[in-house]
Write a protein that holds these residues in place. Structure first.
Motif, PDB file in Angstrom:
ATOM      1  N   GLU A  11      14.490  75.727 -64.712  1.00  0.00           N
ATOM      2  CA  GLU A  11      13.618  76.251 -65.768  1.00  0.00           C
ATOM      3  C   GLU A  11      12.857  75.089 -66.418  1.00  0.00           C
ATOM      4  OE1 GLU A  11      12.744  79.137 -66.153  1.00  0.00           O
ATOM      5  OE2 GLU A  11      14.376  80.538 -65.767  1.00  0.00           O
ATOM      6  N   ALA A  12      13.563  73.978 -66.641  1.00  0.00           N
ATOM      7  CA  ALA A  12      12.915  72.810 -67.246  1.00  0.00           C
ATOM      8  C   ALA A  12      11.875  72.227 -66.306  1.00  0.00           C
ATOM      9  CB  ALA A  12      13.970  71.759 -67.593  1.00  0.00           C
ATOM     10  N   LEU A  13      12.216  72.109 -65.021  1.00  0.00           N
ATOM     11  CA  LEU A  13      11.273  71.578 -64.046  1.00  0.00           C
ATOM     12  C   LEU A  13      10.052  72.484 -63.905  1.00  0.00           C
ATOM     13  CD1 LEU A  13      13.926  70.500 -61.415  1.00  0.00           C
ATOM     14  CD2 LEU A  13      12.243  68.941 -62.427  1.00  0.00           C
ATOM     15  N   GLY A  14      10.298  73.797 -63.883  1.00  0.00           N
ATOM     16  CA  GLY A  14       9.202  74.751 -63.743  1.00  0.00           C
ATOM     17  C   GLY A  14       8.288  74.780 -64.945  1.00  0.00           C
ATOM     18  N   SER A  15       8.814  74.492 -66.100  1.00  0.00           N
ATOM     19  CA  SER A  15       8.000  74.467 -67.325  1.00  0.00           C
ATOM     20  C   SER A  15       7.236  73.159 -67.459  1.00  0.00           C
ATOM     21  CB  SER A  15       8.899  74.663 -68.558  1.00  0.00           C
ATOM     22  OG  SER A  15       9.552  75.909 -68.511  1.00  0.00           O
ATOM     23  N   ASP A  16       7.844  72.067 -67.007  1.00  0.00           N
ATOM     24  CA  ASP A  16       7.279  70.738 -67.230  1.00  0.00           C
ATOM     25  C   ASP A  16       6.220  70.354 -66.199  1.00  0.00           C
ATOM     26  OD1 ASP A  16       7.391  68.091 -68.607  1.00  0.00           O
ATOM     27  OD2 ASP A  16       8.073  67.435 -66.637  1.00  0.00           O
ATOM     28  N   GLY A  71       9.661  78.948 -55.561  1.00  0.00           N
ATOM     29  CA  GLY A  71       8.937  78.103 -56.503  1.00  0.00           C
ATOM     30  C   GLY A  71       7.653  78.765 -56.958  1.00  0.00           C
ATOM     31  N   VAL A  72       6.534  78.073 -56.802  1.00  0.00           N
ATOM     32  CA  VAL A  72       5.236  78.593 -57.246  1.00  0.00           C
ATOM     33  C   VAL A  72       4.531  79.401 -56.162  1.00  0.00           C
ATOM     34  CG1 VAL A  72       4.944  76.761 -58.960  1.00  0.00           C
ATOM     35  CG2 VAL A  72       4.018  76.452 -56.651  1.00  0.00           C
ATOM     36  N   GLY A  73       5.244  79.692 -55.076  1.00  0.00           N
ATOM     37  CA  GLY A  73       4.667  80.554 -54.037  1.00  0.00           C
ATOM     38  C   GLY A  73       3.944  79.826 -52.933  1.00  0.00           C
ATOM     39  N   ARG A  74       4.221  78.529 -52.760  1.00  0.00           N
ATOM     40  CA  ARG A  74       3.545  77.724 -51.734  1.00  0.00           C
ATOM     41  C   ARG A  74       3.699  78.339 -50.341  1.00  0.00           C
ATOM     42  NH1 ARG A  74       4.891  72.968 -48.373  1.00  0.00           N
ATOM     43  NH2 ARG A  74       7.078  73.472 -48.738  1.00  0.00           N
ATOM     44  N   ILE A  91      15.197  81.189 -58.698  1.00  0.00           N
ATOM     45  CA  ILE A  91      16.145  81.223 -59.805  1.00  0.00           C
ATOM     46  C   ILE A  91      15.466  81.026 -61.161  1.00  0.00           C
ATOM     47  CG2 ILE A  91      16.651  78.743 -59.790  1.00  0.00           C
ATOM     48  CD1 ILE A  91      19.600  79.441 -60.144  1.00  0.00           C
ATOM     49  N   SER A  92      14.210  80.537 -61.138  1.00  0.00           N
ATOM     50  CA  SER A  92      13.535  80.101 -62.360  1.00  0.00           C
ATOM     51  C   SER A  92      12.419  81.048 -62.788  1.00  0.00           C
ATOM     52  CB  SER A  92      12.956  78.698 -62.146  1.00  0.00           C
ATOM     53  OG  SER A  92      12.018  78.368 -63.141  1.00  0.00           O
ATOM     54  N   ASP A  93      12.515  81.568 -64.000  1.00  0.00           N
ATOM     55  CA  ASP A  93      11.445  82.401 -64.550  1.00  0.00           C
ATOM     56  C   ASP A  93      10.153  81.609 -64.704  1.00  0.00           C
ATOM     57  OD1 ASP A  93      12.612  84.976 -64.911  1.00  0.00           O
ATOM     58  OD2 ASP A  93      13.771  84.205 -66.594  1.00  0.00           O
ATOM     59  N   ALA A  94      10.271  80.333 -65.077  1.00  0.00           N
ATOM     60  CA  ALA A  94       9.073  79.503 -65.268  1.00  0.00           C
ATOM     61  C   ALA A  94       8.326  79.321 -63.949  1.00  0.00           C
ATOM     62  CB  ALA A  94       9.464  78.146 -65.853  1.00  0.00           C
ATOM     63  N   MET A  95       9.064  79.068 -62.874  1.00  0.00           N
ATOM     64  CA  MET A  95       8.438  78.950 -61.555  1.00  0.00           C
ATOM     65  C   MET A  95       7.768  80.258 -61.153  1.00  0.00           C
ATOM     66  SD  MET A  95       8.615  76.021 -59.944  1.00  0.00           S
ATOM     67  CE  MET A  95       9.535  74.477 -59.838  1.00  0.00           C
ATOM     68  N   LEU A  96       8.457  81.361 -61.360  1.00  0.00           N
ATOM     69  CA  LEU A  96       7.923  82.664 -60.958  1.00  0.00           C
ATOM     70  C   LEU A  96       6.684  83.038 -61.760  1.00  0.00           C
ATOM     71  CD1 LEU A  96      11.299  84.516 -60.473  1.00  0.00           C
ATOM     72  CD2 LEU A  96       9.671  83.910 -58.675  1.00  0.00           C
TER      73      LEU A  96
END
Length: 245
Positions: A11-16, A71-74, A91-96
Motif C-alpha cells: 500500500e505504501a509503495l503503491g501510494s508513493d 500492480g498498475v496493470g502493466r 493485494i494493494s488498493d493503491a496499486m489497483l
C-alpha cells in the motif's frame, strides 16, 4: 500478521511511487518512468511468454487470463488484446486504483483486490492462462505454497500457468550473502534507512525442489523450467511452465 505486513508495504509503495515499485530500476525512482515506455515492457514480456507457450504441447484457449500481482496493470493491458477477459489481482488498493485509472480504455480487464494468499472469487478450472512474474518473490514461502495450490485449482485442464520465483540467494554476491545471513527482518531496517519506510520490498525464496513438490501435490504438471534471474544477481530464479490434465 505476515500478510498484513506485506500488504502495508505494498500500500505504501503503491501510494508513493507505483510504477517504480513494479519495475524498480534505480534511475526510474520518483516518477521517472515514462508511462508509454513502461507499458511497452509489458507488451514485450507477454509477447515473449505467449511465443514460448506456443512451443509447448498445450492447446491454449484465449478466453480468460489471470494476471496475479497485477500492480498498475502493466501485464493485464498486454494480455487484453489476446484474451476475451483478463482478471488482474493485487493485494494493494493503491496499486489497483492506479491500474483502473491507467487502463480505462481496456474494457475487458477486471481489477480485483485479494488477501494475498488465496483466490476465493475464482472457481475451479475457470482460468485458461495464468501469468505471475516478479510477484511471488515478495511473499513468504508459506504464502507462495498456498498460491501455487490456488493457481493449480483455478487453472482449467489443458490451461497454462507461467510463474517465476527465486529458488535461493546467490551467495557469490554481497547482497545475496547478506540476505541469507540476516533475513528480511534485519534487512528491512537498512531498507527503511536507505529508501524510506514507503519503499521497503521484502524478498523471499522458494527452493526449486519444494516448488516442484508443491505443484505435483496440487495435481499440476511441469512442462518446462528455465533459469530466469529477473530478481537480480543476488538471487537464483526460475520460471516454471505448468499445465493440468
Amino acid at each position: 500478521m505476515m500478510n498484513n505486513r506485506i500488504r502495508q508495504q505494498w500500500e505504501a509503495l503503491g501510494s508513493d511511487d507505483p510504477y517504480w515499485a513494479v519495475l524498480s530500476h534505480p534511475e526510474k525512482q520518483h516518477g521517472g518512468w515514462n508511462k508509454d515506455e513502461f507499458f511497452r515492457t509489458g507488451t514485450d514480456e507477454i509477447a515473449d511468454a505467449l511465443a514460448k507457450a506456443s512451443s509447448l504441447e498445450v492447446r491454449l484457449r484465449f478466453d480468460v487470463a489471470l494476471d496475479y500481482g497485477c500492480g498498475v496493470g502493466r501485464l493485464s493491458r498486454a494480455l487484453s488484446p489476446s484474451f476475451q477477459r483478463v482478471i488482474g489481482i493485487d493485494i494493494s488498493d493503491a496499486m489497483l486504483a492506479e491500474a483502473r485509472s491507467a487502463n480505462t480504455s481496456f474494457d475487458n480487464i477486471q481489477f480485483v483486490r485479494n488477501s494475498g494468499n488465496a483466490l476465493p472469487s475464482i472457481g475451479d478450472g475457470e482460468i485458461d492462462f495464468i501469468y505471475c512474474n516478479i510477484v511471488l518473490q515478495h511473499s513468504p514461502r508459506k504464502t507462495q505454497r498456498s498460491l501455487l495450490g490456488e493457481f493449480s485449482r483455478v487453472l482449467r485442464p489443458g490451461g497454462l500457468l507461467i510463474f517465476q520465483t527465486p529458488a535461493h540467494q546467490n551467495l557469490m554476491t554481497l547482497k545475496g550473502l547478506l540476505h541469507f545471513l540476516l533475513g528480511n527482518h534485519v534487512l528491512n531496517i537498512g531498507r527503511t534507512l536507505k529508501y524510506g519506510k514507503a519503499r521497503v520490498m521484502e524478498m523471499h525464496t522458494f527452493p526449486k525442489s519444494d516448488v516442484l513438490k508443491t505443484l505435483d501435490e496440487a495435481g499440476a504438471s511441469v512442462l518446462k523450467v528455465e533459469r530466469f534471474d529477473c530478481a537480480g544477481r543476488s538471487f537464483i530464479s526460475y520460471v516454471y511452465f505448468v499445465t493440468k490434465h
